[in-house]
Design a protein around this motif. Structure first.
Motif, mmCIF file in Angstrom:
data_model
loop_
_atom_site.group_PDB
_atom_site.id
_atom_site.type_symbol
_atom_site.label_atom_id
_atom_site.label_comp_id
_atom_site.label_asym_id
_atom_site.label_seq_id
_atom_site.Cartn_x
_atom_site.Cartn_y
_atom_site.Cartn_z
ATOM 1 N N ARG A 34 0.817 -1.206 0.000
ATOM 2 C CA ARG A 34 0.000 0.000 0.000
ATOM 3 C C ARG A 34 0.855 1.262 0.000
ATOM 4 N N GLU A 35 1.920 1.246 0.769
ATOM 5 C CA GLU A 35 2.762 2.442 0.881
ATOM 6 C C GLU A 35 3.587 2.684 -0.375
ATOM 7 N N GLU A 37 4.689 0.190 -3.842
ATOM 8 C CA GLU A 37 4.815 -1.116 -4.502
ATOM 9 C C GLU A 37 6.246 -1.397 -4.944
ATOM 10 N N LYS A 51 -1.326 -9.492 -3.572
ATOM 11 C CA LYS A 51 -2.500 -8.820 -4.132
ATOM 12 C C LYS A 51 -3.654 -9.801 -4.291
ATOM 13 N N SER A 98 -8.688 5.060 5.951
ATOM 14 C CA SER A 98 -8.350 3.762 5.361
ATOM 15 C C SER A 98 -7.061 3.175 5.924
ATOM 16 N N ARG A 99 -6.410 3.873 6.817
ATOM 17 C CA ARG A 99 -5.118 3.411 7.335
ATOM 18 C C ARG A 99 -5.229 2.554 8.585
#
Length: 176
Positions: A34-35, A37, A51, A98-99
Motif C-alpha cells: 500500500r505504501e 509497490e 494482491k 483507510s489506514r
C-alpha cells in the motif's frame, strides 16, 4: 434489532481478524504494498501473491456482508449494488480513514446515521420547504461535499494511525 445479534458478532470477529492481520507477515506485506509497490518489490515481497490474497480476503468480507444484506432484505437484485451505494461505501472509507481497521467502521456508523439526522433536521418547523426537501433527498450531494471537504481537512480520515500512537510526543506529532 434481531439482526444486530448476528451482525455485531460478525463485525467484532472481522475487526479482530483484520487487527491481527496487520501484525503478522501477510499484513506487513499488505502495508508495504500500500505504501510503495516498488519498494515492497525491491524488498522481496511477491506483489502478485499478496494482491491475490488481499483480493480474496476482500471477497470473503464482501460475501459475508452480501449474505447478511440478502437475508435482511429477503432478496438481492441489481438495484442494491448501484453507483449510489458505491459512493456511500467510498464515503465510509475515505472519511472514516483507510489506514486503520477502525476507520471504515467509524465512517460507516457516522454516515449510516447521517441521513436519519438530516431527515430529523428537515422535519423541524421554520425551514424553507426547498431546504427541507434538499436535506431529505440530497444526501448524495451532501456525501460528495463531505468527501471533498474531508479529503482537504482530514486527508487520512477521522481515524488515523497517529491516534493510537503511544508516548508523550503524540500530541506534538498530531499537530505537525
Amino acid at each position: 434489532i434481531e439482526y444486530l445479534w448476528i451482525a455485531l458478532p460478525l463485525l467484532l470477529i472481522s475487526i479482530v481478524l483484520v487487527y491481527r492481520l496487520e501484525r503478522i507477515r501477510v499484513g506487513r506485506a499488505f502495508i508495504a504494498i500500500r505504501e510503495d509497490e516498488l519498494a515492497a518489490s525491491a524488498m522481496g515481497v511477491n506483489l502478485t501473491y499478496y494482491k491475490v490474497w488481499a483480493f480474496t480476503l476482500g471477497c470473503i468480507l464482501a460475501g459475508m456482508v452480501g449474505a447478511m444484506s440478502a437475508h435482511f432484505l429477503n432478496t438481492w437484485n441489481a438495484r442494491q449494488g448501484t453507483f449510489d451505494a458505491s459512493i456511500i461505501y467510498l464515503t465510509f472509507v475515505l472519511i472514516g480513514g483507510s489506514r486503520t481497521f477502525l476507520g471504515p467502521v467509524v465512517g460507516g456508523m457516522v454516515f449510516t446515521a447521517l441521513p436519519e439526522v438530516l431527515r430529523a433536521i428537515a422535519d423541524t418547523s421554520g425551514l424553507p420547504s426547498w431546504f427541507a426537501q434538499f436535506l431529505r433527498d440530497g444526501r448524495l450531494i451532501i456525501f460528495g461535499l463531505l468527501i471533498v471537504i474531508g479529503t482537504i481537512f482530514f486527508p487520512q480520515g477521522l481515524v488515523h494511525p497517529d491516534l493510537f500512537k503511544k508516548g508523550k510526543n503524540r500530541k506534538n506529532d498530531i499537530l505537525k
